[in-house]
Design an enzyme around this catalytic site. Structure first.
Site, PDB file in Angstrom:
ATOM      1  N   GLY A   1      51.410  34.845  50.773  1.00 40.05           N
ATOM      2  CA  GLY A   1      51.244  36.243  50.390  1.00 40.05           C
ATOM      3  C   GLY A   1      49.891  36.741  50.874  1.00 40.05           C
ATOM      4  O   GLY A   1      49.766  37.421  51.890  1.00 40.05           O
TER       5      GLY A   1
ATOM      6  N   TYR B   1      38.712  37.667  37.803  1.00 40.37           N
ATOM      7  CA  TYR B   1      38.426  36.330  38.353  1.00 40.37           C
ATOM      8  C   TYR B   1      36.976  36.192  38.813  1.00 40.37           C
ATOM      9  O   TYR B   1      36.643  35.222  39.487  1.00 40.37           O
ATOM     10  CB  TYR B   1      39.306  36.033  39.575  1.00 40.37           C
ATOM     11  CG  TYR B   1      40.767  36.353  39.428  1.00 40.37           C
ATOM     12  CD1 TYR B   1      41.571  35.667  38.528  1.00 40.37           C
ATOM     13  CD2 TYR B   1      41.357  37.328  40.224  1.00 40.37           C
ATOM     14  CE1 TYR B   1      42.912  35.955  38.419  1.00 40.37           C
ATOM     15  CE2 TYR B   1      42.703  37.619  40.128  1.00 40.37           C
ATOM     16  CZ  TYR B   1      43.476  36.930  39.217  1.00 40.37           C
ATOM     17  OH  TYR B   1      44.807  37.212  39.120  1.00 40.37           O
TER      18      TYR B   1
ATOM     19  N   CYS C   1      35.703  52.543  30.568  1.00 42.65           N
ATOM     20  CA  CYS C   1      34.813  52.200  29.456  1.00 42.65           C
ATOM     21  C   CYS C   1      34.903  50.719  29.099  1.00 42.65           C
ATOM     22  O   CYS C   1      35.434  50.346  28.044  1.00 42.65           O
ATOM     23  CB  CYS C   1      35.169  53.059  28.256  1.00 42.65           C
ATOM     24  SG  CYS C   1      35.008  54.779  28.685  1.00 42.65           S
TER      25      CYS C   1
HETATM   26  N1  LLP Z   1      54.699  31.389  45.612  1.00 46.47           N
HETATM   27  C1  LLP Z   1      54.504  31.301  44.278  1.00 46.47           C
HETATM   28  C2  LLP Z   1      55.486  30.578  43.471  1.00 46.47           C
HETATM   29  C3  LLP Z   1      53.365  31.878  43.691  1.00 46.47           C
HETATM   30  O1  LLP Z   1      53.165  31.767  42.383  1.00 46.47           O
HETATM   31  C4  LLP Z   1      52.433  32.579  44.503  1.00 46.47           C
HETATM   32  C5  LLP Z   1      51.248  33.222  43.916  1.00 46.47           C
HETATM   33  C6  LLP Z   1      52.693  32.668  45.884  1.00 46.47           C
HETATM   34  C7  LLP Z   1      53.826  32.048  46.400  1.00 46.47           C
HETATM   35  C8  LLP Z   1      51.787  33.388  46.840  1.00 46.47           C
HETATM   36  O2  LLP Z   1      50.534  32.788  46.882  1.00 46.47           O
HETATM   37  P1  LLP Z   1      49.443  33.246  47.978  1.00 46.47           P
HETATM   38  O3  LLP Z   1      49.952  32.847  49.326  1.00 46.47           O
HETATM   39  O4  LLP Z   1      49.248  34.712  47.864  1.00 46.47           O
HETATM   40  O5  LLP Z   1      48.233  32.480  47.579  1.00 46.47           O
HETATM   41  N2  LLP Z   1      46.334  37.504  41.370  1.00 46.47           N
HETATM   42  C9  LLP Z   1      45.643  36.359  41.911  1.00 46.47           C
HETATM   43  C10 LLP Z   1      46.575  35.472  42.693  1.00 46.47           C
HETATM   44  C11 LLP Z   1      47.753  34.997  41.883  1.00 46.47           C
HETATM   45  C12 LLP Z   1      48.715  34.161  42.699  1.00 46.47           C
HETATM   46  C13 LLP Z   1      49.960  33.903  41.945  1.00 46.47           C
HETATM   47  N3  LLP Z   1      50.965  33.187  42.669  1.00 46.47           N
HETATM   48  C14 LLP Z   1      44.468  36.842  42.746  1.00 46.47           C
HETATM   49  O6  LLP Z   1      44.243  38.043  42.829  1.00 46.47           O
HETATM   50  O7  LLP Z   1      43.720  36.024  43.291  1.00 46.47           O
END
Ligand code: LLP
Length: 381
Positions: free
Chosen positions: A239, A280, A307
């Protein structure tokens, strides 16, 4: 979307599917662009599946992750003919089996294993440790595979894992792949063959140059080498690494404020628009949209109007911007808008997609106050 193509091409002759993690940035135009390239999608809700379908995505290339799939989400996904349900618990497996029976449609499944590998990332985005809520241990997975294999309503398709996000080293991924492969051998011994191995997402990006994130090519190479089965289909669910550095958040400086020892740059974006710094303690670069060489800078905390003391976008930054100037918060393409809210009754930002140097499209209109209050009622008796 060169990054999606970089992942895709790096697989060469290895059967594969690059399933974009929809949660990262689910704007319809983003999904449409990826769908046109032939992308698969990793979803975590019925809502995300609806977006994929509306954007022209192929349900046959969708995998469904997440620990809390509801019955109606399962029915919807099964009815649409998704590629695979990534099952995260025993209870979920039984629920899916019952729904598959009810709809007389066998469901393709993969069990999400939790390989208990430390991904060395922020605790809130680490998912592959045994204390995390995701997946099941290898010990628990074995009887689930036996059960699914024997069921008339379930079809064993693959195995999946996802150990965390913003990974800057490939070693934990290689270790996870190794553990998955060892487990796959046990399944093979029992006559349970797998069509695919899904290694999840997780590849990090450079929020700052020293992050030095591996390239999609290096990541795919490492996975293929660790799995070392040229015939099997490998799925990944990236992602952030596809979209993170494709997006910026543009904000206007409203005020400069001096509180004795501290200077604040108060801008019109806030934690409701980009929550990563507050949630984070994430660091994202902030630059002036119009840069004036040798302008005198101030050391400021860039904060929003919400706020909350946690409402900051960046701390101790050297910026020369003045009220009325614009700032760009970089690396905001992933987990930016999708995590935004209307806290403090703040309409969410418009989204603009830029294509090359000469084309841009408004792919999400700025919200109005009427949008925010739609569905609310005054009591009239
Ligand atoms: N597949 C699964 C099962 C996941 O839980 C996630 C992300 C992805 C793929 C994609 O991961 P990526 O390639 O984006 O690392 N909100 C947080 C990140 C949460 C990720 C949750 N799961 C942030 O802003 O850093």
């Amino acid at each position: 979307m060169q990054r999606w193509q970089a992942f895709d091409q790096a697989f060469g002759s290895q059967p594969h599917l690059v399933c974009y993690a929809v949660k990262t940035n689910s704007n319809l135009a983003v999904l449409q662009t990826l769908a046109k390239l032939g992308a698969g999608f990793d979803i975590v809700s019925g809502g995300e599946l609806a977006r994929v379908l509306r954007a022209g995505g192929d349900p046959g290339k969708v995998v469904f992750s997440g620990v809390g799939k509801t019955e109606s989400e399962m029915r919807f996904a099964l009815h649409m003919g998704i590629k695979c349900f990534n099952i995260e618990s025993e209870a979920e497996l039984y629920r899916l089996e019952a729904i598959a029976q009810e709809l007389a449609t066998p469901a393709a499944i993969s069990i999400r294993v939790n390989p208990d590998v430390d991904p060395k990332t922020h605790a809130y985005i680490s998912t592959g440790l045994k204390e995390n809520k995701f997946g099941v241990s290898f010990e628990q997975a074995l009887p689930l595979y036996r059960y699914a294999f024997a069921s008339e309503h379930l079809v064993v398709h693959g195995i999946d894992c996802h150990i965390g996000s913003q990974l800057l080293s490939l070693a934990p991924l290689e270790e996870a792949a190794k553990r998955v492969i060892d487990f796959q051998a046990k399944l093979t011994n029992e006559g349970i063959g797998l069509h695919h191995i899904d290694m999840g997402g997780g590849l990090g990006i450079d929020y700052q140059p020293q992050d030095n994130a591996p390239t999609p090519e290096a990541y795919v190479k490492a996975l293929c080498a660790a799995i070392n089965q040229p015939e099997i289909e490998i799925l990944i669910e990236p992602g952030r690494s596809i979209i993170g550095n494709n997006g910026i958040l543009v904000t206007k400086v409203e005020y400069l404020k001096n509180n004795q020892d501290k200077q604040f740059m108060i801008v019109d974006a806030a934690m409701n628009d980009l929550i990563r710094p507050a949630l984070y303690d994430a660091w994202q670069d902030i630059v002036e949209v119009t840069q004036i060489p040798e302008a005198k800078t101030n050391n400021v905390d860039v904060v929003g109007p919400v706020c909350e003391t946690g409402d900051f976008l960046g701390k101790t930054r050297n910026l020369a911007a003045q009220p009325g100037d614009y700032l760009a918060i970089l690396s905001a393409g992933a987990y930016g808008f999708v995590m935004s809210s209307n806290y403090n009754t703040r309409p969410r930002a418009a989204e603009i997609m830029v294509d090359g140097a000469d084309k841009h499209y408004c792919v999400r209109a700025r919200e109005t106050l009427d949008d925010l209050m739609r569905g609310e009622t005054l009591i009239t008796d």
